[in-house]
Structure formats: C-alpha cells, structure tokens
Design an enzyme around this catalytic site. Structure first.
Site, PDB file in Angstrom:
ATOM      1  N   PHE A 154     -28.240  46.332  45.677  1.00 16.03           N
ATOM      2  CA  PHE A 154     -26.857  46.556  46.121  1.00 16.03           C
ATOM      3  C   PHE A 154     -25.875  45.849  45.179  1.00 16.03           C
ATOM      4  O   PHE A 154     -26.011  44.670  44.897  1.00 16.03           O
ATOM      5  CB  PHE A 154     -26.678  46.038  47.554  1.00 16.03           C
ATOM      6  N   GLN A 155     -24.914  46.605  44.699  1.00 15.30           N
ATOM      7  CA  GLN A 155     -23.883  46.108  43.780  1.00 15.30           C
ATOM      8  C   GLN A 155     -24.448  45.533  42.486  1.00 15.30           C
ATOM      9  O   GLN A 155     -23.873  44.643  41.894  1.00 15.30           O
ATOM     10  CB  GLN A 155     -22.958  45.115  44.481  1.00 15.30           C
ATOM     11  N   MET A 214       7.443  58.545  28.574  1.00 20.54           N
ATOM     12  CA  MET A 214       6.993  58.637  27.192  1.00 20.54           C
ATOM     13  C   MET A 214       6.222  59.932  26.957  1.00 20.54           C
ATOM     14  O   MET A 214       6.367  60.574  25.912  1.00 20.54           O
ATOM     15  CB  MET A 214       6.125  57.417  26.853  1.00 20.54           C
ATOM     16  N   GLU A 218      -9.303  43.490  41.005  1.00 17.01           N
ATOM     17  CA  GLU A 218      -9.817  42.726  39.861  1.00 17.01           C
ATOM     18  C   GLU A 218      -9.069  43.052  38.572  1.00 17.01           C
ATOM     19  O   GLU A 218      -8.945  42.208  37.687  1.00 17.01           O
ATOM     20  CB  GLU A 218     -11.321  42.974  39.673  1.00 17.01           C
ATOM     21  N   LYS A 235     -26.928  35.358  41.345  1.00 16.79           N
ATOM     22  CA  LYS A 235     -26.647  34.620  42.576  1.00 16.79           C
ATOM     23  C   LYS A 235     -27.586  33.414  42.737  1.00 16.79           C
ATOM     24  O   LYS A 235     -27.151  32.338  43.154  1.00 16.79           O
ATOM     25  CB  LYS A 235     -26.773  35.559  43.780  1.00 16.79           C
TER      26      LYS A 235
HETATM   27  C1  LIG Z   1      -3.741  53.669  31.941  1.00 16.35           C
HETATM   28  C2  LIG Z   1      -2.946  54.621  31.120  1.00 16.35           C
HETATM   29  N1  LIG Z   1      -2.958  55.935  31.404  1.00 16.35           N
HETATM   30  C3  LIG Z   1      -2.228  56.801  30.672  1.00 16.35           C
HETATM   31  C4  LIG Z   1      -1.462  56.368  29.625  1.00 16.35           C
HETATM   32  C5  LIG Z   1      -0.652  57.366  28.776  1.00 16.35           C
HETATM   33  N2  LIG Z   1       0.784  57.068  28.896  1.00 16.35           N
HETATM   34  C6  LIG Z   1       1.453  56.363  27.954  1.00 16.35           C
HETATM   35  S1  LIG Z   1       3.051  56.142  28.334  1.00 16.35           S
HETATM   36  C7  LIG Z   1       2.920  57.026  29.748  1.00 16.35           C
HETATM   37  C8  LIG Z   1       4.084  57.252  30.644  1.00 16.35           C
HETATM   38  C9  LIG Z   1       4.565  56.019  31.269  1.00 16.35           C
HETATM   39  O1  LIG Z   1       5.492  56.361  32.251  1.00 16.35           O
HETATM   40  P1  LIG Z   1       6.327  55.267  33.009  1.00 16.35           P
HETATM   41  O2  LIG Z   1       5.430  54.170  33.477  1.00 16.35           O
HETATM   42  O3  LIG Z   1       7.145  55.915  34.061  1.00 16.35           O
HETATM   43  O4  LIG Z   1       7.239  54.644  31.880  1.00 16.35           O
HETATM   44  P2  LIG Z   1       8.391  55.350  30.988  1.00 16.35           P
HETATM   45  O5  LIG Z   1       7.729  55.918  29.791  1.00 16.35           O
HETATM   46  O6  LIG Z   1       9.018  56.398  31.835  1.00 16.35           O
HETATM   47  O7  LIG Z   1       9.287  54.234  30.658  1.00 16.35           O
HETATM   48  C10 LIG Z   1       1.602  57.482  29.904  1.00 16.35           C
HETATM   49  C11 LIG Z   1       1.134  58.312  31.035  1.00 16.35           C
HETATM   50  C12 LIG Z   1      -1.504  54.976  29.346  1.00 16.35           C
HETATM   51  N3  LIG Z   1      -0.831  54.441  28.324  1.00 16.35           N
HETATM   52  N4  LIG Z   1      -2.222  54.137  30.119  1.00 16.35           N
END
Ligand SMILES: Cc1ncc(C[n+]2csc(CCOP(=O)(O)OP(=O)(O)O)c2C)c(N)n1
Lengths: 560, 170
Positions: free
Chosen positions: A112-113, A475, A50, A162
């Site tokens: 349920f659900q 990042m 979803e 429902k």
């Molecule tokens: C759902 C979610 N969890 C954690 C984060 C924190 N976060 C921001 S950037 C990042 C790293 C992303 O890594 P990647 O997808 O390999 O991309 P890159 O930065 O290496 O280009 C994280 C963990 C987020 N933005 N969203």
C-alpha cells in the site's frame, strides 16, 4: 540509541533548518510523531498539498539562500513532489526533500502506497537515496544538505523506509564537508582570467549578461565593482534580476523573449559578450544559429557542463563567479563606453514610446497589468520580494517591478510552473515575516494551488496576493491570437468569485475593476498588517511586448 | 558520427547505472553496448559504454555523466585510442562437431570451453567484426545459441583514477 524518526528531526535541526514544509501520511508518521517533541526548535508548516509544500520550500530557499526542506509521505505524497523537484532542478534551488517509504521488507511487493520514488525522481534530483536502516539516516541527511547547497545547488530526495524511522540507532551528527566523487568547486585559473581580461580590455562594444549565478554565488558586489570599473552595459536574465540595482548606470534592461528591446537587439552588435552565471537558455537566446555570432564570448560559469553547451565560449572561466569576478576586477582596465551605451538609450526610447508608456500609463479604459505594477512600485518597500506565477503577469511584473536588492525575485524560470507563486510566496514569507512579500498571479495559475490560501490562513503569513484577472489563460491566448488566427481554443475561464473565496479563508480581500481606486487599493494592501488579497480586473486581451517569437533571432524582437 | 568508448569510474551505489543511462535516454541516444564491473580499486566500479555519436554529443554526454554526484571520473576515447575486446559464446549440438567444424574453431583460434552430452560451447574473443564473422560461419552448423558481451577496454593514453582521487583537495 534513539528512534530513526528522532534522528531525522535532530539531523534537520543540526543542519540549522528552522522551517520545514510538509504533509503527513502513513509512511512518514513516525517523523511527524517526533516533530511533536521538537516544535520549539523547528517549525513545521502544514500545507494543503505536497506540491504546495515543495514550492513553499523553494520560495524559502530562494530568499534565504539556505536549503529548503519539504516532507511527504510515500506513494501519492512523494509523487506530488515531482513538479517541484523538476522546478528546483532546472532553477538550481537547494532543497532537501524527505519522503516516507513502506517498510524495507515490503519493498517491491506493491505494498500500500509503495512507489519507486527514487526511480521516478532520478532525472529531477541532483542526488537521491533510499535509506533502510536507522543508523544510515544521519549520514544521508548530512550528505544531502552538502550536495543540495554546494556547487551548483539543486534538489535532493531522501526516501526513508518506515522501519528505519521506528528502529533505533546511534545518533552522532557529523556534517558532510566533502565527497570524494563530487567536485562542487573549481579553483579559478589565472590564465583563463587573463585571457578573458584581454578580450574585455580590447573590446569596443563589450556587453555583460548576468544571471542567477551571481545571486547564488553571492557575487553581487563583485559584479557591481566590475561594472563600476569597466562601464560596460549589463542586462539580466529572468532569474538574475535583483543581482544589480536597476538604478546602476550600467544596467540596460532584461534579456529574452519578453525582455527589453535594446538588450536583445544589441546582443547581435556587441563585440565581446561577457556571460556571468547564466546558461544561455533558449528563452534568452532565441535562434542559436543567429545569436551573437559576431562576438567573442567570455563565460564565467561554475558548472563545467554549461560551458560550450549552447554557445561556444572563446574564453571560458570555470569557477565560482565571486572568485573569478574579483580576479577579473584586478585584471581589467578602467573604461567607459559612452557611445556604445548611448545606443542602448536610443533603442530604449523607442520601447518607451511604443510599449512602456501604454503599459504603465494607459489612455484606454481597461486596466493594464503594467499600471498595477507601477502602483506597487510606488508604495512597496525597497527590499520587497516579488513572487510571480507563470504567464503574461509574470513577464509584465518582471518588466516593470523595481528591483533594488538581491534575492527579491522568486519565480519559476526554467520550468515555467503554473501554480508556483502562491505557495512559494508563503514559503518566502515564512523566512521573514517583516519583509513585504508580494505575490502576483494570474487567474489561471492561482487555481492550480489555490488551496494554499488555507495555509496562509493558518500561519497568518502576511502575504499580499495580487490577482491580475483577465479571465483568460492570457499567455496562451496571446499565442493563439498571434500564431493561431485568434482561435481561442479552451483558454477562456469561468472563474469563481475570488473575493468570496479569499474571505472564506478569513483573508481580507478587495476587488478593483476601474482605474479610479486602484492606487488607493494597492496602498491599502501594502499597509495592511496581515495577509491580503487584491483582485484587479484587467483588460481581457492585452499582449506582452516586446516579443521574440519562437525560432526568431534576438534582433527580430518585435515591439508590436 | 563516430564510435566512442566511455570509461566511467563510479562509487558502487544502487541506482548509479540508472542515473547514467537516463542521460542517454533523455537525448534519444542509443547505447550500443555496456559493461559494468568492479575496478582494480576497492569499492570503485568501472562502467564501459560504447556508443555512436558526434563529437559534440560525446563531449556533452561525458560532462553530464561526470556531473553525477557518485561518478568519480569519466573519459571518452575513439576506437583508435583504446585496446578493447568482446567475448562471444556459441552453443552447438554435439553431432555438428565434425572435422570441418574443428577446422573452423582452430582457424579462428577459438576454444571449446564446455562439452556436454548434447552440446559444446565455443568461446571466442575479439572485436565485434571478428565474433560476428565466426557467428556467420557457425550458423550452418545448426548453431543453438549465441551470446556476446559488451566491450571491455583499456585506454592507451595514460591516466590514473587513484592519482586523481589522491589529488582531490576540494
Ligand atoms: C502547469 C502548467 N500548465 C500549463 C502551462 C502553460 N501555460 C503557460 S502560461 C499559461 C497561461 C497562464 O494563465 P494565467 O495564470 O491566467 O496568467 P496570464 O497569462 O493570464 O497572466 C499556460 C496555460 C504552464 N506553464 N504550467
């Protein structure tokens, strides 16, 4: 009299919804049964989760400017929508999400659900409602579409029990045109425009910041006319990209944490700051106490709650920026700001030498994300849509992609939702199979919604997936390097063989690890008729610059 | 920080109060008191909220409240701009009702509104300081129970929600 489930589908058709994204389950089965009869009028796309459905609906909405529609069952189906709702809420994306709910007589019994999705989604929807009777379905959907798309757009959730789906009711679709308690638009006040025009006309160093409001308000040509006439330098936010062609002489670059050097630095040197359809997000402003304090602020904004929220506006202009800009265009004097503009050019040169050159044409062995984008620019269509996930690749792709037309930028801005890109790209592609949709994603984020490769396989949506693989949550690793003594705590990834994975989904896939062959691989991908998966192995420990560190001022933007 | 009264006119829909209160929750702002009731206008509810915040906060709060689709209009006022009252009920054992208690009740201009075999209920209306003062006075009389409402308020500046509704053109 028709079944409530048929009312749901016929209401969606009446609202001109061509595509809906969803996932079935017990409490929404009557609607799925009805969809079976209308497949010639409305196309349902079965995603694999979803969250995938709602992000696809977001991608669809962002490129089409129409309301995206997602469908889910009660309980876990509904809760899986929450991230997408929060994302659409903060990025003002129009959505109508329909969830099934247990029968009315079971509400409150822990059936349920059964989940209180109206309660859960309240902080992340513009409006939501539970419908318990068949005859209330059409009015709720009509109201939902009106609220989702009018004013500052946003997500709406309609929870339908429902019994309401299986009972029968009259169907006579009446679109909703107004709601007495709801004021989506405001008449632009002449005196507000006049005051703004006076500030702009007297300014020596005026500066325009434009955001997604220009795209949502379809005010691209008014913005261009304003800049043509006044010659004011203009910079964009992440979601504003594409509202103005980057070839326009006024365009000076991008704002914010990883935006361009000059646009950030010179924010604190302008004398009049003209914000158009943007909300002074903290990623744009950095430390507010040291943000544009020297400037008088003009703020063209549709949402009254945004005015004076983060930055005080000396001349607020409340209303749709399409209207306010065209009024402003009458009131401003023709001008040019060559000296002021040349300051931007000077600083841009600095950024070119110390950052951009190495990003786009590196001399080191490892591949950079920037050079991949450079080749994409070389071969892409002018109106290609860029969909990005969240992280370094998002910032690099945004920095270097050639935005030529509006509605070509789809990314999760305000929420920064990893896992957004793949399903959003699918949704964007469903809107128009003939457009190039390029999905740039990291090795972390793609694995959050990688199951949607299955939806791409089933729909044959010709999405071009570009995986920039640095084997890191890049990042976060960059922050660990800069602010946590290089302690790479849980950011390195052991990845699967992505090529085998893509091929398992019957998607053509190529991997590139060396500079030689990169250009050709990108060209092949963009020429390929059908979905394509290109993995590029990039330098593991590259950083994104310029950067404004958290808590710093825009003028503390660093080049390294 | 100042004490403000927010007057909110809303549609009478399920969940509207929740939508309003989460605006406070999200910002970590406490609601001092809250009253909700039908207004003078058919189908329109009036919610009165009392809170202690800065001027910047109250402006933001009211804008966010007004942004809720089902909210018709919201206003905020300083204490000096509203006429307001709170009602308090005090339950006392019947044996404590002696001449000195009756004197207290008369002094405060409070009323006995119910007398049962075991207890009496005293009603008193005023500002919080007043109902609080009576509470303190009654404690030595073996007070059994106490209950106080949120404030109800009428604004001194003139505004009209029905006029506002009639002028809604968009
Ligand atoms: C759902 C979610 N969890 C954690 C984060 C924190 N976060 C921001 S950037 C990042 C790293 C992303 O890594 P990647 O997808 O390999 O991309 P890159 O930065 O290496 O280009 C994280 C963990 C987020 N933005 N969203």
């Amino acid at each position: 009299m028709i079944r409530g489930a048929d009312i749901v589908v016929r209401s969606l058709i009446a609202e001109n919804a061509k595509h809906i994204f969803g996932y079935p389950g017990g409490a929404i089965m009557p609607v799925y049964d009805a969809l079976y009869d209308y497949s010639d009028q409305i196309r349902h796309v079965l995603t694999r989760h979803e969250q995938g459905a709602i992000h696809a609906a977001q991608g669809y909405a962002r490129v089409s400017g129409q309301v995206g529609v997602a469908l889910a069952t009660s309980g876990p189906g509904a809760t899986n929508l929450i991230t997408g709702l929060a994302d659409a809420m903060i990025d003002s994306t129009p959505l109508v999400c329909i969830t099934g709910q247990v029968a009315a007589h079971l509400l409150g019994t822990d059936a349920f659900q059964e989940t209180d999705v109206v309660g859960i989604s309240m902080p992340v929807t513009k409006w939501n409602i539970q419908v318990r009777r068949a005859e209330d379905i059409a009015p709720a959907i009509a109201k939902g579409f009106h609220i989702a798309r009018s004013g500052r757009p946003g997500p709406v959730l309609i929870d339908i029990t429902k019994n309401a789906q299986t009972d029968s009711g009259e169907f006579n679709y009446v679109p909703c045109l107004s709601i007495r308690s709801y004021r989506p638009y405001f008449e632009v006040k002449k005196d507000e425009v006049q005051k703004a025009a006076e500030l702009i006309n007297a300014a020596k160093r005026p500066y325009v910041l434009y955001g997604q409001g220009v795209v949502i308000g379809k005010a691209e040509s008014e913005l261009k006319a304003f800049l043509d006439k006044t010659g004011i330098p203009a910079a964009c936010t992440l979601l504003g990209s594409g509202a103005l062609s980057e070839e326009h002489p006024s365009y000076v670059g991008k704002l914010g944490m990883h935006g361009n050097y000059a646009p950030n630095m010179l924010t604190n040197q302008c004398d009049v700051l003209i914000a158009i359809g943007m909300r002074f997000d903290d990623r744009v402003t950095g430390d507010l106490k040291r943000y544009a304090k020297q400037a008088k602020v003009v703020h063209l904004e549709l949402d009254p709650a945004e005015i004076n929220k983060n930055v005080f506006a000396d001349a607020p202009v409340l209303g749709d920026c399409k209207q306010s800009l065209s009024m402003l265009n009458q009131a401003v004097n023709p001008n040019s700001h060559e000296d002021w503009m040349s300051k931007f050019k000077e600083l841009e040169l600095l950024e070119r030498e110390s950052v951009i050159a190495n990003d786009l044409s590196p001399t080191k062995v490892g591949l950079t994300m920037g050079e991949v984008i450079r080749f994409i620019n070389q071969y892409k269509a002018d109106d290609a849509i860029l969909v990005t996930d969240v992280g370094q690749h998002q910032m690099i792709a945004w920095r270097y992609f050639d935005y030529k037309t509006s509605k070509t930028q789809v990314t999760s801005g305000g929420l920064g939702t990893m896992g957004f890109a793949l399903p959003a790209a699918l949704g964007a592609q469903m809107y128009d199979y003939s457009r190039q949709v390029i999905c740039v994603v990291g090795d972390g984020g793609i694995q959050m919604t990688i199951q949607e490769l299955g939806t791409i396989m089933q729909t044959k949506a010709p999405v071009k997936v570009v995986l920039l693989n640095n084997n890191f949550l890049g990042m976060v690793r960059q922050w660990q390097q800069m602010f946590f003594d290089r302690r790479y705590s849980f950011t390195e990834l052991d990845n699967p063989d992505f090529i085998k994975l893509a091929e398992a989904y019957s998607i053509k896939a190529t991997k590139v690890s060396e500079r030689e062959g990169l250009s050709e691989a990108v060209a092949d991908m963009l020429m390929h008729d059908g979905p394509y998966f290109l993995e590029v192995v990039v330098e593991k420990e590259d950083n994104v610059f310029p950067m404004i560190a958290t808590g710093c001022s825009v003028e503390e933007v660093r080049l390294s | 920080m100042n004490r403000y009264t927010i007057l909110i006119y809303t549609e009478n829909f399920i969940g509207i109060l929740n939508r309003i209160t989460i605006i406070f929750t999200r910002r970590g702002i406490n609601i001092d008191a809250l009253t909700a009731s039908e207004s003078r206008l058919d189908g329109i509810h009036k919610i009165t909220i009392e809170c202690t915040v800065t001027e910047e906060q109250i402006i933001q709060l009211v804008k966010q409240i007004e942004k809720i689709t089902d909210v018709i209009k919201a206003y905020y006022f300083m204490d000096s701009e509203v006429v307001y009252q709170e009602i308090a009920l005090y339950k006392l054992p019947i044996d404590s009702l002696d001449a000195s208690l009756e004197k207290v009740i008369r002094q405060y201009n409070a009323h006995i509104i119910a007398a049962e075999k075991e207890f009496v209920v005293v009603e008193f209306t005023g500002h919080k300081e007043d109902t609080q003062a009576l509470l303190e006075t009654l404690k030595p009389y073996s007070l059994l129970e106490f209950s106080r409402s949120g404030r109800v308020a009428i604004a001194k500046p003139r505004f009209s929600v029905s006029e506002y509704l009639n002028n809604q053109t968009l």
